[in-house]
Design a protein around this motif. Structure first.
Motif: not given
Length: 322
Positions: A117-118, A273, A280-281, A288
Motif C-alpha cells: 500500500w505504501l 490507507v 497514502g503515498r 514513507t
C-alpha cells in the motif's frame, strides 16, 4: 470429526497449511476491519517474573466471527507462543494453535501489506537489516507483495547471513544477497526493512533514497531504536498498526513524540490507507514509513484461516472440551 469440538494445531500442522499469501490477505483484512470499526484490539500486557515473562495480546473480529488471544512466554531457553480462538456468537473455544511459525509469518505479512500500500509499485530493490528468525517472514512477505528483483541483507554474522540468503533465494525465487555494509544496504534501495533488536539507529538518514518506503519491525520498546530521528523526520508519511499501540510501544517514535517533534495526529493507521480514508503515498519522491508493533487481531485473522485450511485437510487433534 465433530464440528463442535475445539481443535489443537501443532507447529507442524501450521507449517503444512500457512502460506505467505494467506497471511498477507488475513493481516490486510484485520487492518481493514479495524479502520471500519469492526475490530477491537487490546494492546500487549506483560507479567514479569525473574526468569520468565508472560505476554498477552487479545481482541476480536466480529465481522469474521471470532475473538481470542495470543499468549507467549519468554525465557532464556526460548519463547513459546499459543493462539486461542473463540466463536464470537457462542463463546465456545474453536482452537488452540501453536504460534511460533504463525507469528513469524504474520509479522512479516504486516510489512508485506504496508509495502503493497505504501511503497512505489515499481520497487525492485530492497534492503533488509537482520537475518534472524523474524527476518525470514519479512523477506518472504516483501517478495510476495512487490515485483522485487533483488534483496540486499545486512547481518552481523557472515556465515549465518550467507545461509539465510541462500535459503531465502530458494524459497522466494528472488535474488537475495549478503550485503557488506549498512550504507550499501540503504543506498539504491526502493524499500527498506529493519528487523533487529538494535538499541542504536542502524543507518544514516542521508543514505535514504528519494521515494523509499521503510518498514520498521524491530523496535517495540523504548530501549529499542532502529531509526534515527533524522530518518523519521525525512518521512512525509508515518503509518502505524494502530495509534494507541504505537504510542505505547513504538521505540523509534517515542523520543520524537516526547520532544514535540512529532504529534500523535500525524500518525496514520495502515487500515485508513487500505480503506481509502487516507490517500497514502503522495508522489514517487515521498519517503514513507511503517512502524510495525504487532496486534492480536493480525494473529486472530491468520489463525482463523489456518484453522479452516487445517480442518479441510483433516489436520490437528480434537481437544476434550465443548
Amino acid at each position: 470429526m465433530g464440528g463442535r469440538m475445539a481443535r489443537f494445531l501443532t507447529e507442524q500442522d501450521v507449517k503444512q497449511v500457512l502460506t505467505v499469501e494467506m497471511a498477507i490477505e488475513a493481516v490486510e483484512s484485520a487492518h481493514r476491519d479495524l479502520s471500519l470499526g469492526q475490530a477491537i484490539d487490546t494492546p500487549r500486557a506483560r507479567s514479569r517474573l525473574p526468569q520468565t515473562a508472560l505476554h498477552i495480546l487479545h481482541g476480536g473480529l466480529p465481522a469474521q466471527g471470532v475473538l481470542g488471544y495470543k499468549a507467549y512466554t519468554s525465557n532464556r531457553s526460548g519463547n513459546r507462543f499459543l493462539v486461542y480462538l473463540f466463536d464470537a456468537a457462542t463463546g465456545r473455544m474453536k482452537a488452540a494453535i501453536e504460534a511460533d511459525y504463525l507469528g513469524m509469518i504474520r509479522t512479516g505479512a504486516a510489512s508485506g501489506v504496508a509495502a503493497k500500500w505504501l511503497a512505489r509499485p515499481d520497487a525492485t530493490v530492497a534492503g533488509v537489516f537482520g537475518s534472524g528468525w523474524q527476518a525470514e517472514g519479512h523477506v518472504r512477505a516483501i517478495c510476495e507483495a512487490l515485483p522485487l528483483e533483488r534483496v540486499k541483507v545486512c547481518g552481523r554474522k557472515a556465515d549465518k547471513l550467507a545461509d539465510f540468503c541462500a535459503r531465502m533465494s530458494e524459497t522466494t525465487g528472488v535474488e537475495i544477497v549478503p550485503c557488506a555494509s549498512p550504507e550499501e544496504t540503504v543506498r539504491g534501495s526502493d524499500l527498506l526493512g529493519t528487523v533487529t533488536t538494535a538499541a542504536q539507529p542502524l543507518f544514516d538518514a542521508e543514505w535514504l533514497e528519494e521515494g523509499c518506503h521503510v518498514n520498521a519491525a524491530g523496535s517495540n520498546a523504548l530501549i529499542r531504536q532502529e531509526l534515527s530521528e533524522q530518518a523519521i523526520r525525512r518521512c512525509g508519511l508515518i503509518a502505524v498498526d494502530s495509534v494507541p499501540t504505537a504510542l505505547a510501544e513504538a521505540g523509534d517514535l517515542l523520543p520524537l513524540l516526547e520532544k514535540g517533534r512529532l504529534h500523535p495526529r500525524q500518525l496514520v493507521e495502515l487500515g485508513d490507507v487500505i480503506i481509502g480514508r487516507h490517500g497514502g503515498r503522495r508522489d514517487a519522491a515521498e519517503l514513507t514509513l511503517f512502524e510495525s508493533q504487532g496486534m492480536a487481531i493480525q494473529d486472530l485473522a491468520v489463525a482463523l484461516r489456518v484453522l479452516a485450511a487445517a480442518e479441510t485437510r483433516g489436520l490437528g487433534s480434537e481437544l476434550p472440551m465443548q
